[in-house]
Write a protein that holds these residues in place. Structure first.
Motif, PDB file in Angstrom:
ATOM      1  N   GLU A 289       0.846  -1.190   0.000  1.00  0.00           N
ATOM      2  CA  GLU A 289       0.000   0.000   0.000  1.00  0.00           C
ATOM      3  C   GLU A 289       0.884   1.245   0.000  1.00  0.00           C
ATOM      4  OE1 GLU A 289      -4.056  -1.218   2.330  1.00  0.00           O
ATOM      5  OE2 GLU A 289      -2.326  -0.632   3.546  1.00  0.00           O
ATOM      6  N   ILE A 290       0.503   2.223  -0.802  1.00  0.00           N
ATOM      7  CA  ILE A 290       1.208   3.504  -0.834  1.00  0.00           C
ATOM      8  C   ILE A 290       0.234   4.537  -0.266  1.00  0.00           C
ATOM      9  CG2 ILE A 290       2.283   5.259  -2.282  1.00  0.00           C
ATOM     10  CD1 ILE A 290       2.925   2.958  -4.271  1.00  0.00           C
ATOM     11  N   ILE A 291       0.593   5.096   0.872  1.00  0.00           N
ATOM     12  CA  ILE A 291      -0.326   5.946   1.635  1.00  0.00           C
ATOM     13  C   ILE A 291       0.203   7.375   1.653  1.00  0.00           C
ATOM     14  CG2 ILE A 291      -1.360   6.355   3.901  1.00  0.00           C
ATOM     15  CD1 ILE A 291      -1.007   3.285   4.366  1.00  0.00           C
ATOM     16  N   VAL A 292      -0.601   8.292   1.182  1.00  0.00           N
ATOM     17  CA  VAL A 292      -0.291   9.724   1.277  1.00  0.00           C
ATOM     18  C   VAL A 292      -1.090  10.258   2.457  1.00  0.00           C
ATOM     19  CG1 VAL A 292      -0.334  11.958   0.124  1.00  0.00           C
ATOM     20  CG2 VAL A 292       0.121   9.882  -1.199  1.00  0.00           C
ATOM     21  N   ASP A 293      -0.415  10.493   3.575  1.00  0.00           N
ATOM     22  CA  ASP A 293      -1.098  10.922   4.790  1.00  0.00           C
ATOM     23  C   ASP A 293      -0.898  12.425   4.967  1.00  0.00           C
ATOM     24  OD1 ASP A 293      -2.286  11.293   7.202  1.00  0.00           O
ATOM     25  OD2 ASP A 293      -1.318   9.608   8.198  1.00  0.00           O
ATOM     26  N   SER A 294      -1.590  13.173   4.136  1.00  0.00           N
ATOM     27  CA  SER A 294      -1.527  14.631   4.182  1.00  0.00           C
ATOM     28  C   SER A 294      -2.645  15.198   3.335  1.00  0.00           C
ATOM     29  CB  SER A 294      -0.171  15.138   3.669  1.00  0.00           C
ATOM     30  OG  SER A 294      -0.205  16.533   3.451  1.00  0.00           O
ATOM     31  N   PRO A 295      -3.659  15.764   3.955  1.00  0.00           N
ATOM     32  CA  PRO A 295      -4.722  16.393   3.160  1.00  0.00           C
ATOM     33  C   PRO A 295      -4.187  17.481   2.240  1.00  0.00           C
ATOM     34  CG  PRO A 295      -5.392  16.152   5.446  1.00  0.00           C
ATOM     35  CD  PRO A 295      -3.934  15.818   5.392  1.00  0.00           C
ATOM     36  N   LEU A 296      -3.189  18.226   2.731  1.00  0.00           N
ATOM     37  CA  LEU A 296      -2.627  19.294   1.908  1.00  0.00           C
ATOM     38  C   LEU A 296      -1.924  18.716   0.688  1.00  0.00           C
ATOM     39  CD1 LEU A 296      -2.164  22.349   1.613  1.00  0.00           C
ATOM     40  CD2 LEU A 296      -0.034  22.059   2.914  1.00  0.00           C
ATOM     41  N   ALA A 297      -1.154  17.644   0.890  1.00  0.00           N
ATOM     42  CA  ALA A 297      -0.474  17.005  -0.240  1.00  0.00           C
ATOM     43  C   ALA A 297      -1.483  16.498  -1.256  1.00  0.00           C
ATOM     44  CB  ALA A 297       0.406  15.865   0.257  1.00  0.00           C
ATOM     45  N   ALA A 298      -2.596  15.955  -0.771  1.00  0.00           N
ATOM     46  CA  ALA A 298      -3.631  15.470  -1.687  1.00  0.00           C
ATOM     47  C   ALA A 298      -4.207  16.624  -2.515  1.00  0.00           C
ATOM     48  CB  ALA A 298      -4.738  14.786  -0.899  1.00  0.00           C
ATOM     49  N   ARG A 299      -4.407  17.761  -1.877  1.00  0.00           N
ATOM     50  CA  ARG A 299      -4.926  18.928  -2.609  1.00  0.00           C
ATOM     51  C   ARG A 299      -3.917  19.405  -3.652  1.00  0.00           C
ATOM     52  NH1 ARG A 299      -6.796  23.382   1.530  1.00  0.00           N
ATOM     53  NH2 ARG A 299      -7.681  24.310  -0.356  1.00  0.00           N
ATOM     54  N   PHE A 300      -2.634  19.438  -3.261  1.00  0.00           N
ATOM     55  CA  PHE A 300      -1.599  19.848  -4.205  1.00  0.00           C
ATOM     56  C   PHE A 300      -1.521  18.875  -5.376  1.00  0.00           C
ATOM     57  CE2 PHE A 300       0.643  22.304  -0.709  1.00  0.00           C
ATOM     58  CZ  PHE A 300       0.375  23.520  -1.276  1.00  0.00           C
ATOM     59  N   THR A 301      -1.668  17.593  -5.077  1.00  0.00           N
ATOM     60  CA  THR A 301      -1.585  16.588  -6.140  1.00  0.00           C
ATOM     61  C   THR A 301      -2.714  16.780  -7.147  1.00  0.00           C
ATOM     62  OG1 THR A 301      -0.512  15.028  -4.638  1.00  0.00           O
ATOM     63  CG2 THR A 301      -1.501  14.118  -6.628  1.00  0.00           C
ATOM     64  N   ARG A 302      -3.901  17.130  -6.667  1.00  0.00           N
ATOM     65  CA  ARG A 302      -5.006  17.405  -7.581  1.00  0.00           C
ATOM     66  C   ARG A 302      -4.699  18.598  -8.480  1.00  0.00           C
ATOM     67  NH1 ARG A 302      -8.165  15.779  -3.002  1.00  0.00           N
ATOM     68  NH2 ARG A 302      -8.393  17.919  -2.278  1.00  0.00           N
ATOM     69  N   VAL A 303      -4.080  19.648  -7.907  1.00  0.00           N
ATOM     70  CA  VAL A 303      -3.693  20.808  -8.717  1.00  0.00           C
ATOM     71  C   VAL A 303      -2.595  20.419  -9.704  1.00  0.00           C
ATOM     72  CG1 VAL A 303      -2.765  23.162  -8.672  1.00  0.00           C
ATOM     73  CG2 VAL A 303      -4.363  22.430  -6.902  1.00  0.00           C
ATOM     74  N   TYR A 304      -1.634  19.605  -9.253  1.00  0.00           N
ATOM     75  CA  TYR A 304      -0.582  19.127 -10.153  1.00  0.00           C
ATOM     76  C   TYR A 304      -1.188  18.423 -11.362  1.00  0.00           C
ATOM     77  CZ  TYR A 304       4.108  19.844  -8.154  1.00  0.00           C
ATOM     78  OH  TYR A 304       5.308  20.373  -7.767  1.00  0.00           O
ATOM     79  N   ARG A 305      -2.204  17.589 -11.111  1.00  0.00           N
ATOM     80  CA  ARG A 305      -2.832  16.881 -12.229  1.00  0.00           C
ATOM     81  C   ARG A 305      -3.509  17.869 -13.186  1.00  0.00           C
ATOM     82  NH1 ARG A 305      -4.525  12.913  -8.174  1.00  0.00           N
ATOM     83  NH2 ARG A 305      -6.665  13.696  -8.245  1.00  0.00           N
ATOM     84  N   ARG A 306      -4.107  18.905 -12.615  1.00  0.00           N
ATOM     85  CA  ARG A 306      -4.753  19.924 -13.449  1.00  0.00           C
ATOM     86  C   ARG A 306      -3.728  20.710 -14.276  1.00  0.00           C
ATOM     87  NH1 ARG A 306      -7.580  22.454  -9.601  1.00  0.00           N
ATOM     88  NH2 ARG A 306      -6.420  24.391  -9.515  1.00  0.00           N
ATOM     89  N   LEU A 307      -2.507  20.788 -13.762  1.00  0.00           N
ATOM     90  CA  LEU A 307      -1.444  21.533 -14.440  1.00  0.00           C
ATOM     91  C   LEU A 307      -0.582  20.622 -15.313  1.00  0.00           C
ATOM     92  CD1 LEU A 307      -0.383  23.849 -11.477  1.00  0.00           C
ATOM     93  CD2 LEU A 307      -1.586  24.559 -13.544  1.00  0.00           C
TER      94      LEU A 307
END
Length: 487
Positions: A289-307
């Motif tokens: 399992e690969i776990i990203v335990d950071s709500p902020l990181a998850a939000r940034f990752t969504r923006v990264y995908r948009r960019l």
């Protein structure tokens, strides 16, 4: 003529980030009435003074500051922005288009931690920043001042550090000479933070044509990074060991930049293992399992995908082939705090192999500290450092004392380190010594003055020696300086 000889000749004042790694804030004074501020960052680790509040105050004259240029959104480059606005700054905030998308998220998080939880106040501040933001495309000149006495222009170029990161070219033309002919012209380059070549998702920085003065970061001025193949292999070995030991690989990582780079690399490794599924004797990565335990990181990752249009050519090819480098099978995001506590307990007790990416990157706070407190004493687990650990941070202590079976103090508690400790420098978002030298070497017109900033004393001195040796070998007359922060 030096940049400091005439009052109409540009001079540089360092309000942070010169004699230290954090707090980047550099003022280019183009004339007595006009200046440009490059970054306004927070002091962290050993750079933070005992009187932290006094250090945060913007105690320099901002009446002449015509614009703030932000090189990227890491907190040591933007963290004092609330104080700058509180001091009365109302000029434009210039940055790249991706940075303009990411900046509100960074500031919102910083305000919650350091200022207030009042939602209305946070939204008011973030809205004000949006009003002042001027988002530029790369490689295009933008006028900051253009009057009878002075032309001051800026241009952003990709720095390869995180998505949207830039280095800044500044063109200064003193037009006060009138009938005596054209005034002096100067080109100043602020490197911001430069990235290492072959960084996931990011195009490598290309050197500018030339400059009179170069303000150059030196974070890894005394270090050399592994190549991409070596660091990928080291990451694979660390994960295979977790699978064998039925333990967890804890990766302290900043929410923006490093987390997304790691996800990209892990997707590549998992993809390769899927294509070798028939090989006998390979460990079963499907159990991981690969776990990203950071709500902020998850939000940034969504923006990264948009960019994604700003990703490099290799990442674009992955997308075209139908792969999803930042959101793939086996990746889970932990959101609320209760779920975080359950995840820590589950991984510490269950023996389920996992990779956990959690902030903060230097273990100075955040959710990663709870994983470390629960797992550092267990040899099944590993801590994997993939970025710079500042002096005076728990991350540096774990990195330094962990391999010898030492201890670290977390939240006032002494914890003996029995978990494995590994460092992969190649995943650092910062350029290594060779990369920094290459950035200067490839300039067609070398700067007469190089000011080394954003590095500890050992790194700056080592890079100064290398630059001076390279200049002597090439017959270049470049003066390398180690400036100090203004008092």
């Amino acid at each position: 003529m030096s940049l400091k000889d005439q009052h109409h000749t540009p001079r540089i004042i360092h309000h942070g980030g010169a004699s230290g790694v954090t707090g980047s804030c550099h003022e280019l004074v183009a004339s007595p009435e006009h200046s440009l501020l490059v970054d306004c960052g927070l002091f962290q680790g050993e750079d933070a003074a005992a009187d932290a509040f006094a250090q945060l105050e913007v105690n320099f004259d901002i009446s002449r500051v015509r614009a703030l240029v932000i090189t990227h959104v890491h907190i040591d480059h933007v963290g004092r922005l609330p104080y700058l606005l509180a001091a009365g700054f109302s000029g434009p905030i210039i940055c790249s288009k991706p940075t303009a998308e990411l900046l509100p998220l960074v500031l919102e998080d910083a305000l919650k931690i350091g200022f207030t939880r009042n939602r209305a106040l946070i939204e008011r501040f973030v809205d004000r920043v949006r009003e002042l933001t001027v988002a530029l495309g790369y490689r295009r000149w933008h006028d900051v001042v253009n009057d009878a006495g002075l032309a001051l222009r800026v241009k952003l170029k990709r720095a390869g550090h995180i998505l949207g990161s830039s280095y800044v070219e500044v063109a200064v033309n003193d037009k006060t000479h009138g009938d005596k002919g054209p005034g002096q012209r100067h080109r100043v380059v602020f490197s911001g933070d430069l990235g290492a070549p072959h960084s996931p998702l990011l195009a490598a920085p290309r050197s500018p044509y030339g400059a009179d003065v170069l303000v150059l970061e030196s974070t890894y001025g005394n270090r050399h990074h592994e190549g991409r193949r070596e660091r990928s292999q080291a990451l694979e070995r660390a994960i295979e060991q977790a699978l064998e030991n039925r333990g967890t690989v804890i990766i302290p990582a900043f929410s923006i930049g490093r987390t997304q780079a790691l996800l990209y690399e892990l997707e590549g490794i998992v993809h390769r293992y899927k294509t070798r599924a028939a090989q006998a004797g390979r460990l079963d990565w499907s159990a991981l399992e690969i776990i990203v335990d950071s709500p902020l990181a998850a939000r940034f990752t969504r923006v990264y995908r948009r960019l994604a249009p700003y990703w490099d050519a290799e990442a674009q090819r992955r997308l075209r082939s139908g792969r999803h480098p930042l959101s793939f099978a086996g990746v889970y995001t932990v959101d609320d705090h209760a779920e975080h506590e359950q995840t820590v307990k589950y991984l510490a007790q269950s023996g389920r192999p996992a990779v956990v990416i959690a902030a903060s990157g230097m273990c100075a706070g955040g959710r990663v500290v709870n994983y470390l407190r629960a797992m550092l004493g267990d040899p099944r687990h590993q801590v994997l450092f993939v970025g710079y650990q500042g002096a005076g941070t728990p991350g540096r202590d774990i990195q330094r004392y962990g391999p010898a079976g030492g201890y670290v103090v977390l939240d006032g508690e002494r914890i003996d380190i029995r978990a494995g400790v590994t460092t992969i420098s190649g995943y650092s978002a910062h350029a290594g010594c060779d990369d920094l030298l290459r950035f200067v070497r490839r300039m067609r017109r070398w700067p007469g003055e190089i000011r080394l900033v954003h590095g500890d004393d050992h790194a700056r001195r080592a890079l100064k020696q290398e630059l001076e040796a390279m200049a002597q070998k090439r017959g270049e007359n470049a003066r390398v300086m180690l400036p100090q922060n203004a008092v």
